[in-house]
Design an enzyme around this catalytic site. Structure first.
Site, mmCIF file in Angstrom:
data_model
loop_
_atom_site.group_PDB
_atom_site.id
_atom_site.type_symbol
_atom_site.label_atom_id
_atom_site.label_comp_id
_atom_site.label_asym_id
_atom_site.label_seq_id
_atom_site.Cartn_x
_atom_site.Cartn_y
_atom_site.Cartn_z
ATOM 1 N N ARG A 27 35.816 52.144 35.971
ATOM 2 C CA ARG A 27 35.822 51.653 37.343
ATOM 3 C C ARG A 27 36.341 52.786 38.221
ATOM 4 O O ARG A 27 37.086 53.660 37.757
ATOM 5 C CB ARG A 27 36.745 50.449 37.494
ATOM 6 N N LYS A 85 42.831 45.742 35.963
ATOM 7 C CA LYS A 85 42.352 44.351 36.026
ATOM 8 C C LYS A 85 42.598 43.612 34.710
ATOM 9 O O LYS A 85 41.779 42.783 34.286
ATOM 10 C CB LYS A 85 40.862 44.300 36.382
ATOM 11 N N HIS A 142 30.053 50.701 41.365
ATOM 12 C CA HIS A 142 30.206 50.139 40.013
ATOM 13 C C HIS A 142 29.016 50.465 39.111
ATOM 14 O O HIS A 142 28.998 50.096 37.940
ATOM 15 C CB HIS A 142 30.366 48.629 40.136
ATOM 16 N N ARG A 155 29.487 52.225 35.612
ATOM 17 C CA ARG A 155 30.067 51.348 34.578
ATOM 18 C C ARG A 155 28.989 50.429 34.007
ATOM 19 O O ARG A 155 28.875 50.272 32.792
ATOM 20 C CB ARG A 155 31.218 50.540 35.166
ATOM 21 N N HIS A 160 36.846 44.928 28.058
ATOM 22 C CA HIS A 160 36.754 43.528 28.489
ATOM 23 C C HIS A 160 37.634 42.646 27.601
ATOM 24 O O HIS A 160 37.521 42.700 26.378
ATOM 25 C CB HIS A 160 35.314 43.011 28.367
ATOM 26 N N TYR A 162 25.233 42.424 29.203
ATOM 27 C CA TYR A 162 24.556 43.647 28.741
ATOM 28 C C TYR A 162 23.723 43.370 27.492
ATOM 29 O O TYR A 162 22.571 43.787 27.399
ATOM 30 C CB TYR A 162 25.583 44.738 28.447
#
Length: 199
Positions: free
Chosen positions: A63, A88, A151, A154, A177, A186
């Site tokens: 990011r 995050k 973004h 990424r 994640h 994805y």
């Protein structure tokens, strides 16, 4: 298309039903488009630095805010490893750095003061801001005639890994994640799953 449609008889506005799987547009670059963007980055005023920034962002699924926080101490030139600190609430991991990426980073580091703690800096020696990196991406996109957003590198990393056939858990860990649902997009849309259906 408008988010609403008109009931012809009553003149009343009714909500337009949209499939939850639909996405408004392609939100990633193909490997060929990434190469276009990287080549365009080289042609900027700070081409050596900007090329390295975009390459590192793409290869590690950074990011923008994560790249701003990356420090020289996160990089090991001896072992060709990069500690990727996720924000995050993401999971931080160590990534290998490939040969061409390491060469790009070393070329950039040779142009700057190594006493500064950040991996990428502005010409004034301060850390790059999110706005500065967004501008670098935008300018490279314009030169490459590509529609890009901050973004996109990424996302492009995630799609590349999925299309190489890597499993969802590996991609999840690589991108940091915590929630596998963020990774599933994805792998669900990767074209590699459909190869050979019509042999």
């Amino acid at each position: 298309m408008s988010a609403e449609r008109r009931n012809v008889k009553s003149g009343m506005q009714l909500p337009l039903v949209v499939d939850s799987h639909e996405r408004p547009a392609k939100d990633f670059l193909t490997p060929a488009e990434v190469d276009q963007l990287l080549d365009a980055a080289k042609r900027g005023r700070h081409g050596i630095r900007d090329y390295a920034i975009l390459l590192v962002m793409y290869r590690h699924g950074y990011r923008v805010s994560e790249l701003c926080e990356t420090r020289l101490s996160d990089l090991s030139l001896q072992t060709a490893r990069l500690w990727v600190r996720r924000l995050k609430g993401g999971l931080s991991t160590e990534h290998p750095v490939s040969g061409d990426e390491m060469r790009a980073i070393k070329r950039y580091l040779a142009t700057r003061d190594l006493n500064l703690p950040w991996l990428f800096t502005s010409e004034r020696g301060s850390p790059l801001t999110r706005q500065a990196i967004n501008y670098i991406i935008s300018q490279a996109g314009q030169r490459a005639c590509l529609q890009v957003h901050p973004h996109i590198l990424r996302h492009s990393c995630g799609y590349y890994l999925a299309n190489q056939g890597y499993d969802q858990r590996l991609i999840q860990d690589y991108l940091g994640h915590r929630d596998p649902r963020h990774t599933a997009h994805y792998t669900r849309t990767a074209g590699v799953r459909f190869e050979g259906l019509w042999k």
